[in-house]
Design an enzyme around this catalytic site. Structure first.
Site, PDB file in Angstrom:
ATOM      1  N   SER A 242      38.727  63.658   8.469  1.00 38.91           N
ATOM      2  CA  SER A 242      38.618  62.513   7.574  1.00 38.91           C
ATOM      3  C   SER A 242      40.006  62.045   7.179  1.00 38.91           C
ATOM      4  CB  SER A 242      37.814  62.890   6.332  1.00 38.91           C
ATOM      5  OG  SER A 242      38.610  63.737   5.532  1.00 38.91           O
ATOM      6  N   LYS A 243      40.018  60.999   6.382  1.00 40.22           N
ATOM      7  CA  LYS A 243      41.288  60.369   6.008  1.00 40.22           C
ATOM      8  C   LYS A 243      42.300  61.344   5.426  1.00 40.22           C
ATOM      9  CE  LYS A 243      40.331  55.536   5.231  1.00 40.22           C
ATOM     10  NZ  LYS A 243      39.649  54.686   4.285  1.00 40.22           N
ATOM     11  N   ARG A 244      41.800  62.357   4.743  1.00 40.45           N
ATOM     12  CA  ARG A 244      42.805  63.228   4.121  1.00 40.45           C
ATOM     13  C   ARG A 244      43.551  64.078   5.143  1.00 40.45           C
ATOM     14  NH1 ARG A 244      40.757  68.184   3.333  1.00 40.45           N
ATOM     15  NH2 ARG A 244      38.618  68.197   4.073  1.00 40.45           N
ATOM     16  N   HIS A 245      43.094  64.081   6.417  1.00 43.41           N
ATOM     17  CA  HIS A 245      43.847  64.775   7.464  1.00 43.41           C
ATOM     18  C   HIS A 245      44.901  63.876   8.107  1.00 43.41           C
ATOM     19  CE1 HIS A 245      39.958  67.070   7.479  1.00 43.41           C
ATOM     20  NE2 HIS A 245      40.819  68.052   7.441  1.00 43.41           N
ATOM     21  N   GLY A 246      44.973  62.613   7.660  1.00 44.24           N
ATOM     22  CA  GLY A 246      45.902  61.669   8.296  1.00 44.24           C
ATOM     23  C   GLY A 246      45.118  60.495   8.853  1.00 44.24           C
TER      24      GLY A 246
END
Ligand code: GLU
Length: 467
Positions: A242-246
């Site tokens: 998800s977005k929090r991984h980049g």
């Protein structure tokens, strides 16, 4: 004739997981001389946006995935209505008038009894008749599919192998809403039939939908395509990517300066393999691709490996192409590229040292405008005693023929004349002219920056030099 498809819902950016599935479907179709179809599943009227459709089309184009279509489900409502009518006529579907409140209450009671919430079939014609239910005047019903009560559904998944799900796990799903818009499970079957799909390949979040869809194919008297479910992509921590991984949006990789062939290579290899090959072209992917070598377990996204691949492709890329890609980044950075060194020559000098186009542009800035060295660099390299040598170099550079060889000669002779070691002179020189301590070879760098700029920057920096 092989026919595959990618069927995204335009409710956000094009996710790299979706792009990977699309890539597999595309490669498989190409390999077999078949057709790859793009279908936009835009039936969620609240969440579908034009911008998202754009992002899908742009993303496909950028990655080089050509397709038949795009088809839009909202342009095919008549077709869903017609096949829903066919199912009504054959007794495989029925109208349901249950209200939302009623269904909520039903599920509440089921949960209270520790049962799995499911539609209880109250509007199945025989149940409605037994209960004396009458269609409320003026109400528009939804259409429900009458799922078989007994037995099980089995298919041989081309990626996961045989999968069996019992019909007792499934309930009578809505296929057509009261407004005539199909639900996902119905639209997808009608389209995959009409578009003559031979292979339905998608993310494995859809495994539970497949038996429902297979039952609908049977009810419509249609042959089944082959199904394949691609495992998810996880982040480094094992959670769903998800977005929090980049960056997870395809277009964000474009914006960050990745080359499409690097992303294609990376996504292809992420969850599929051909021997030990890590770096391969799109043509090789098409030649080698098969579903047997798609991994059955989830893949972990590794941003460092993607960067590494991007670096390899940047090194090989044509300078003119890299220049065109770097130009907008430099312009955003306030550089007037037209007035400086040819950008293709500059990127040719720098491309070995960077992993993204953004880094390439960042590294090129000092060719187009002066960068003030940091205090730390000045303290480290502007050492007392070196000023006379730099002043002499300045004079020589004012007179030499302006090319790499002569610049090099001038530097060397000053180094020799002052009995210095090369870095003693080259480092302050580099910092003065580029504002940085790491650059390609100093003669090539100075040549491209140009005599006028080099001398002006040296002059300015020498003023703040310790004696
Ligand atoms: N619109 C569905 C999705 O985006 C398509 C799934 C499928 O390929 O059947 O998940």
């Amino acid at each position: 004739m092989i026919r595959t498809r990618f069927a995204p819902s335009p409710t956000g950016y094009l996710h790299i997981g979706g792009a990977r599935t699309a890539l597999y479907c595309w490669a498989f179709a190409k390999k077999h001389g078949g057709t790859f179809v793009l279908r936009v599943e835009d039936t969620d009227r609240e969440r579908s946006t034009e911008a998202s459709v754009r992002a899908i089309l742009d993303g496909m184009q950028w990655l080089g995935l050509d397709y038949e279509g795009p088809y839009f489900q909202m342009q095919r409502l008549d077709r869903y209505r017609a096949l829903a009518d066919q199912l009504l006529a054959s007794g495989h579907a029925y109208p349901c008038y249950a209200t939302r409140d009623e269904l909520d209450a039903m599920r509440e009671q089921q949960r209270a009894r520790n049962e799995k919430p499911r539609y209880d079939g109250r509007w199945r014609p025989e149940n409605a008749q037994r209960a004396g239910l009458k269609p409320p005047a003026g109400a528009q019903p939804v259409i429900r599919f009458r799922n078989p009560d007994a037995g099980e559904v089995t298919w041989h998944d081309v990626i996961k192998g045989p999968i069996t799900i019992a019909n007792s796990e499934l309930d009578d799903l809505v296929i057509l809403r009261a407004d005539g818009i199909p639900t996902y499970n119905f639209g997808v079957v009608v389209d995959d039939i009409d578009m003559q799909m031979t292979h339905v390949i998608r993310g494995d979040d859809h495994v539970n939908n497949t038996p429902r869809q297979i039952n609908i194919y049977h009810a419509l008297g249609q042959p089944l395509p082959l199904f394949g479910h691609v495992p998810m992509i996880l982040g480094q921590d094992g959670e769903r990517l998800s977005k929090r991984h980049g960056a997870v949006s395809v277009m964000q990789y474009l914006e960050e300066g990745y080359l499409p062939e690097a992303l294609v290579n990376y996504l292809a290899r992420l969850g599929w393999s051909h021997g030990d090959n890590e770096k391969f072209s799109c043509e090789k992917l098409v030649e080698w691709f098969d579903f047997e070598h798609v991994s059955r377990s989830p893949a972990r996204f590794d941003p460092d490996k993607l960067r590494w691949l991007n670096q390899q492709y940047i090194k090989e890329a044509d300078n003119e192409r890299l220049a065109a890609l770097a130009l907008p980044f430099l312009q955003r950075d306030g550089c007037t590229v037209e007035r400086g060194a040819p950008l293709a020559s500059v990127v040719g000098l720098l491309k070995e040292r960077v992993s993204t186009i953004e880094e390439l542009a960042d590294a090129a800035v000092y060719f187009y405008r002066e960068l003030e060295p940091s205090e730390a660099l000045r303290q480290q390299h502007y050492v007392a005693g070196i000023k006379p040598a730099l002043e002499e170099l300045q004079m020589r550079l004012a007179g030499v023929e302006w090319n790499r060889a002569h610049i090099n000669e001038a530097v060397k002779s000053v180094v020799a004349g002052h009995k210095l070691k090369m870095p003693k002179l080259a480092m302050p020189l580099r910092v003065m002219v580029t504002g940085e301590a790491q650059t390609p070879s100093i003669d090539a760098t100075l040549e491209l920056i140009g005599r006028e700029q080099v001398l002006a920057r040296m002059k300015k920096q020498l003023q703040s030099f310790p004696v």
